[in-house]
Design a protein around this motif. Structure first.
Motif, mmCIF file in Angstrom:
data_model
loop_
_atom_site.group_PDB
_atom_site.id
_atom_site.type_symbol
_atom_site.label_atom_id
_atom_site.label_comp_id
_atom_site.label_asym_id
_atom_site.label_seq_id
_atom_site.Cartn_x
_atom_site.Cartn_y
_atom_site.Cartn_z
ATOM 1 N N GLU A 1 0.833 -1.208 0.000
ATOM 2 C CA GLU A 1 0.000 0.000 0.000
ATOM 3 C C GLU A 1 0.866 1.255 0.000
ATOM 4 O O GLU A 1 0.607 2.216 -0.729
ATOM 5 N N VAL A 2 1.910 1.245 0.825
ATOM 6 C CA VAL A 2 2.812 2.402 0.897
ATOM 7 C C VAL A 2 3.583 2.566 -0.411
ATOM 8 O O VAL A 2 3.723 3.677 -0.922
ATOM 9 N N LYS A 3 4.071 1.467 -0.958
ATOM 10 C CA LYS A 3 4.814 1.517 -2.219
ATOM 11 C C LYS A 3 3.984 2.161 -3.330
ATOM 12 O O LYS A 3 4.468 3.057 -4.042
ATOM 13 N N LEU B 1 5.223 5.794 -4.899
ATOM 14 C CA LEU B 1 5.599 5.880 -6.305
ATOM 15 C C LEU B 1 4.582 6.681 -7.104
ATOM 16 O O LEU B 1 4.893 7.236 -8.149
ATOM 17 N N GLY B 2 3.350 6.762 -6.579
ATOM 18 C CA GLY B 2 2.312 7.560 -7.232
ATOM 19 C C GLY B 2 2.472 9.052 -6.997
ATOM 20 O O GLY B 2 1.955 9.863 -7.755
ATOM 21 N N GLY B 3 3.179 9.419 -5.921
ATOM 22 C CA GLY B 3 3.446 10.837 -5.660
ATOM 23 C C GLY B 3 2.535 11.457 -4.616
ATOM 24 O O GLY B 3 1.714 10.791 -3.974
ATOM 25 N N TYR B 4 2.695 12.755 -4.446
ATOM 26 C CA TYR B 4 2.057 13.502 -3.362
ATOM 27 C C TYR B 4 0.554 13.258 -3.259
ATOM 28 O O TYR B 4 0.022 13.031 -2.167
ATOM 29 N N GLN B 5 -0.156 13.316 -4.387
ATOM 30 C CA GLN B 5 -1.616 13.193 -4.349
ATOM 31 C C GLN B 5 -2.070 11.836 -3.816
ATOM 32 O O GLN B 5 -3.165 11.720 -3.262
#
Length: 329
Positions: free
Chosen positions: A79-81, A85-89
């Motif tokens: 979930e964190v990964k 990797l998806g960024g701030y949003q």
């Protein structure tokens, strides 16, 4: 229900670091820094300095971990990964308790390795292990809270930590990590976001910096602005003069944890007096990539240099800061 490694000082490689379960093999280990993070930023062989000034590598930092615990942690890691990797949003959507677990697991993993090294050194010298009771209490409290990853746990009243996520105007995707083990403060900068966290302050550092946090709320930051915020939190964590106490109530179904009031019987302010020179020394370290000296930072001791606000006290937009968006070393 709860495991307390600090009661018997159990830090061998035959016991799961989180659950206390006896392991069947010395191969039952997990990385302190998750593999996906090390691979993404090529950290495996990079040097990592420990408290005794010795150097290891990111890849060599491991903790003993049972298969059951590892499976639970893997779900958290996925979930964190995805968010990181998806960024701030995506990161701002993460539950703060989940972020606390991820950061806490990482910091505690480093503590575990530091203690193992200390035990080996003491054994070689023939002396008994001498460990600060204050730190043992602090790390033990953190360890109890981290067991929320494998046991039902509820934090009652205020949350026991301060965690903030910021959007950063980053030139490229590079990795920057800092921690201060004794005060359990942490910062991370990667992708287009930064996180700063105080893991055991019951939200006190957020209250201490309330005006600054309101100033930057919802704003995109230049990297030097984020590093300034990190400097503020690392310094205030040093000024924080309480050892938080917690009422811990294990039941058959769930463990309840309630932070006790920080004031207690102590009449002192919760934070020691702010010293401009000491803060300037902290900031000089965080601003190394831009080369600002202590003399420049505290030229006006009453008003140390800042990139967060202009002369009128209004937020300074990142695009108005004429400095390279360098990540430094």
């Amino acid at each position: 229900m709860l495991y307390y490694p600090f009661q018997k000082f159990s830090f061998d490689n035959k016991t799961c670091f989180l659950s206390g379960q006896t392991l069947t093999s010395s191969e039952e280990q997990i990385q302190v820094f998750p593999s996906w993070l090390m691979q993404h930023y090529h950290l495996e062989e990079k040097p990592f300095k420990l408290l005794d000034e010795s150097i290891t590598t990111y890849k060599k930092l491991k903790v003993p971990c049972s298969a059951d615990t590892s499976d639970r942690l893997e779900k958290l890691e996925e979930e964190v990964k995805a968010a990181f990797l998806g960024g701030y949003q995506e990161v701002i959507k993460l539950n703060k308790q989940l972020l606390f677990q991820w950061i806490g697991k990482l910091l505690y993993g480093i503590v575990f390795n530091e203690i193992q090294i200390g035990i080996r050194q003491q054994h070689m010298s023939g002396e008994a292990m001498n460990f600060s009771q204050v730190l043992a209490k602090k790390f033990s409290n953190l360890h109890v809270m981290l067991q929320s990853m494998i046991k039902p746990m509820e934090f009652e009243g205020s949350l026991p930590f301060s965690i903030n996520v910021f959007e950063i105007d980053s030139p490229e995707d590079k990795f920057s990590y800092r921690d201060e083990i004794n005060t359990l403060v942490f910062s991370l900068r990667m992708n287009n976001f930064g996180i700063v966290a105080c893991l055991q302050d019951n939200g006190a550092n957020n209250r201490y910096h309330e005006r600054k946090l309101q100033l930057v709320s919802g704003k995109k930051l230049h990297p030097i602005q984020f590093e300034e915020i990190c400097g503020l939190f690392f310094y205030s964590a040093y000024l924080f003069n309480r050892l938080p106490e917690y009422a811990i109530l294990p039941t058959e179904e769930i463990v309840y944890i309630e932070p006790m009031p920080l004031a207690g019987m102590d009449t002192r302010p919760i934070f020691d007096t702010f010293q401009a020179k000491t803060y300037g020394q902290v900031l000089e370290n965080f601003w190394k990539p831009w080369g600002f000296t202590l003399f420049e930072i505290i030229k006006d001791p009453e008003n140390p240099m800042t990139f967060l606000a202009d002369q009128n006290g209004s937020f300074r937009p990142c695009e108005t800061i004429d400095l390279p968006k360098t990540y430094g070393d």
